[in-house]
Design an enzyme around this catalytic site. Sequence first.
Site, short mmCIF file in Angstrom:
data_model
loop_
_atom_site.label_atom_id
_atom_site.label_comp_id
_atom_site.label_asym_id
_atom_site.label_seq_id
_atom_site.Cartn_x
_atom_site.Cartn_y
_atom_site.Cartn_z
N CYS A 134 0.86 -1.18 0.00
CA CYS A 134 0.00 0.00 0.00
C CYS A 134 0.89 1.23 0.00
O CYS A 134 1.98 1.20 0.56
CB CYS A 134 -0.88 -0.01 1.25
SG CYS A 134 -2.14 1.29 1.22
N LYS A 194 -12.12 -4.54 3.19
CA LYS A 194 -11.51 -3.61 4.15
C LYS A 194 -12.39 -2.39 4.27
O LYS A 194 -12.66 -1.70 3.28
CB LYS A 194 -10.11 -3.22 3.67
CG LYS A 194 -9.45 -2.19 4.57
CD LYS A 194 -8.02 -1.94 4.17
CE LYS A 194 -7.41 -0.85 5.04
NZ LYS A 194 -6.01 -0.61 4.70
N GLU A 205 -16.66 -7.97 -3.22
CA GLU A 205 -15.23 -7.65 -3.18
C GLU A 205 -14.39 -8.93 -3.07
O GLU A 205 -13.39 -9.10 -3.76
CB GLU A 205 -14.90 -6.76 -1.97
CG GLU A 205 -15.32 -5.31 -2.12
CD GLU A 205 -14.32 -4.49 -2.94
OE1 GLU A 205 -13.38 -5.06 -3.51
OE2 GLU A 205 -14.52 -3.26 -3.02
N LYS A 259 -11.42 -6.95 7.38
CA LYS A 259 -10.76 -6.02 8.29
C LYS A 259 -11.64 -4.81 8.55
O LYS A 259 -12.16 -4.26 7.58
CB LYS A 259 -9.45 -5.58 7.64
CG LYS A 259 -8.68 -4.56 8.40
CD LYS A 259 -7.46 -4.14 7.64
CE LYS A 259 -6.81 -3.02 8.41
NZ LYS A 259 -5.83 -2.32 7.63
C1 PBG Z 1 -2.57 0.64 5.18
C2 PBG Z 1 -3.08 -0.11 6.33
C3 PBG Z 1 -3.85 0.34 7.41
C4 PBG Z 1 -3.93 -0.72 8.31
C5 PBG Z 1 -3.26 -1.78 7.73
N1 PBG Z 1 -2.77 -1.40 6.51
C6 PBG Z 1 -4.40 1.68 7.73
C7 PBG Z 1 -5.41 2.30 6.87
O1 PBG Z 1 -5.98 1.73 5.95
O2 PBG Z 1 -5.62 3.50 7.11
C8 PBG Z 1 -4.60 -0.68 9.66
C9 PBG Z 1 -4.11 -1.68 10.65
C10 PBG Z 1 -4.52 -1.45 12.05
O3 PBG Z 1 -5.28 -0.52 12.39
O4 PBG Z 1 -4.06 -2.23 12.88
N2 PBG Z 1 -3.44 0.91 4.18
#
Ligand code: PBG
Length: 330
Positions: free
Chosen positions: A120, A195, A239, A254
């Site tokens: 990411c 997500k 998704e 998530k």
């Molecule tokens: C990156 C990402 C995030 C998390 C994992 N990968 C943050 C977001 O999407 O803002 C969150 C993990 C957590 O809160 O433990 N995109």
Amino acid sequence: MPFPQIRMRRLRKSPAMRRLIHETTTSVDDFVYPLFVKAGENLKHPIKSMTGCFHFSPDTIAAEAAEVASLGIPGVILFGLPKAKDPKGSRAWAEDGVVQLAIREIKKQTPDLLVITDVCLCEYTDHGHCGLIKDGEIDNDTTCELLAKMALSHAQAGADIAAPSDMMDGRVKYIREALEANGFHNVAIMSYAAKYASAFYGPFRDAAESAPSADLDATLKDRKTYQMDPASSDQAMAEIALDIAEGADIVMVKPAVPYLDIICRASHRFDTPIAAYNVSGEYMMLNAAADAGLLNRQAAMAEMLTSIKRAGADIIITYFAKDAAKLITR
Ligand code: PBG
């Protein structure tokens, strides 16, 4: 058959009886432990927003990974905090990037520990978004190309699993194609398929320095144009189905606890292994309550992890992994 022939309490009368009939077993085999790697040397700094978690530099992270492996945890997932950010996030696919260096160090010391990498751009872009900004929007397809480059650079450094968490459409396809074209047939993809745009990522965004920048336009102040609306469930199934069709080997839901219904639905519907991410806000909510003397940390942790497993998760990504592994193997 009515009472008194049936008395449910007969099966609860002793620890051995409860152990015999219990339905859900949470094992250390299910866990993935998140690690944060930050540019620098000789770092092991406590992360303020996340009790018990640290920023490591590439030279200190292998020792931590070795400890994780010694507890029997099968894998770690790596998040990078680069030395510099720019609008494209170019440190994300640098051969000498923090995550790339960390993978090499971990693989030198613990070759059997699975190394999963978060794919990411949000930790690498100066604006904090998971993709490129073009004409005031997050540019989906160009972002996918960059994510594929990033995943490929992780594979070249020795990663076992690429885990795209950006929520762009089509990223799994781009990543699978890049991996295949470069001979990485056995590097798996664990997609953050469902997500949600969740408030429970708060502590992580501090830890990863990845919150969207405050001076962006209103439509870019949050991640709602790419992460999912918490009020949808059918969309999560769509998704997940798309990511599987594009080549995801493992699909993730998530956060975990506020979305147990999604985990449950997905586990009934799909044969692909389901991972659940027990995110930073879930972790810190429990820690804060325990610190305030409101609940027993160990018992609440065990119950939380069991509930995620019971809902149908095959894999649990959790900041509790080390503590839980010690409890389970005690
Ligand atoms: C990156 C990402 C995030 C998390 C994992 N990968 C943050 C977001 O999407 O803002 C969150 C993990 C957590 O809160 O433990 N995109």
